[in-house]
Design an enzyme around this catalytic site. Structure first.
Site, PDB file in Angstrom:
ATOM      1  N   HIS A 154     -52.426  14.900 -12.999  1.00 53.19           N
ATOM      2  CA  HIS A 154     -51.034  14.471 -12.818  1.00 53.19           C
ATOM      3  C   HIS A 154     -50.975  13.192 -11.992  1.00 53.19           C
ATOM      4  CE1 HIS A 154     -49.902  18.974 -13.156  1.00 53.19           C
ATOM      5  NE2 HIS A 154     -49.472  18.395 -14.257  1.00 53.19           N
ATOM      6  N   ARG A 188     -53.791  14.567 -23.153  1.00 54.07           N
ATOM      7  CA  ARG A 188     -55.175  14.976 -22.961  1.00 54.07           C
ATOM      8  C   ARG A 188     -55.928  15.045 -24.276  1.00 54.07           C
ATOM      9  NH1 ARG A 188     -53.386  20.216 -19.713  1.00 54.07           N
ATOM     10  NH2 ARG A 188     -52.070  20.167 -21.536  1.00 54.07           N
ATOM     11  N   SER A 205     -52.626  22.681 -14.902  1.00 52.76           N
ATOM     12  CA  SER A 205     -52.252  23.497 -13.743  1.00 52.76           C
ATOM     13  C   SER A 205     -52.607  24.956 -13.973  1.00 52.76           C
ATOM     14  CB  SER A 205     -50.748  23.373 -13.467  1.00 52.76           C
ATOM     15  OG  SER A 205     -50.427  22.076 -13.051  1.00 52.76           O
ATOM     16  N   LYS A 247     -39.515  31.502 -15.651  1.00 48.85           N
ATOM     17  CA  LYS A 247     -40.930  31.560 -15.285  1.00 48.85           C
ATOM     18  C   LYS A 247     -41.079  31.692 -13.774  1.00 48.85           C
ATOM     19  CE  LYS A 247     -44.111  28.889 -17.380  1.00 48.85           C
ATOM     20  NZ  LYS A 247     -44.713  27.654 -17.910  1.00 48.85           N
TER      21      LYS A 247
END
Length: 159
Positions: A17, A90, A127, A41
């Site tokens: 990040h 990514r 994460s 969440k």
């Protein structure tokens, strides 16, 4: 004033990040880091804790503002006159999803999305993966800033 936003949950913020935020901070006058609030969440860190950690680890850039958002990212952008979203990619799998989001955001508001290829050092990093490895006692010290590692260890009850 050239402005952009780097959105995410940042639970926790990783070196991947930070790589994207740092690179965006060199391209834009102001980079807003928008910490997503998802009430459905349960995160490891509260939104306030994530904001605090992000503010501390991005302080050296000098042009990064960190705040929470709830709802549509394009509304966040409209409210702050931000014309661009910066997203790290990514892998090809990221591109499929992010392209759909970019096209939707542009169609809703005209906000552009810029994709930044991730540093190969962090191409596997997420994460979720950091939390999982840390929870099982693995060494994630090379994946997160020292301050975040300290917070992770404390949250997980490790020394």
């Amino acid at each position: 004033m050239r402005r952009a936003v780097c959105p995410g949950s940042f639970d926790p913020v990783t070196n991947g990040h930070l790589d994207i935020i740092a690179r965006a901070s060199r391209l834009y006058d102001v980079v807003h880091v928008a910490v997503m609030i998802n009430k459905s969440k349960q995160g490891l860190f509260t939104v306030d804790e994530r904001i605090d950690l992000l503010r501390q680890v991005t302080a050296e850039y000098g042009n990064v503002e960190v705040e929470a958002f709830h709802g549509l990212l394009v509304d966040f952008c409209k409210q702050r006159d931000i014309p661009a979203i910066v997203k790290g990619l990514r892998a090809v799998s990221d591109f499929d999803y992010e392209l759909q989001m970019a096209q939707m955001n542009n169609g809703l508001s005209g906000v552009e999305t810029l994709f930044v290829p991730t540093n190969p050092t962090y191409s596997f990093l997420s994460s979720s993966l950091v939390k999982e490895v840390a929870a099982w006692g693995g060494d994630v010290s090379h994946l997160v800033p020292p301050l975040v590692l300290e917070a992770l260890n404390e949250r997980l009850g490790r020394d």
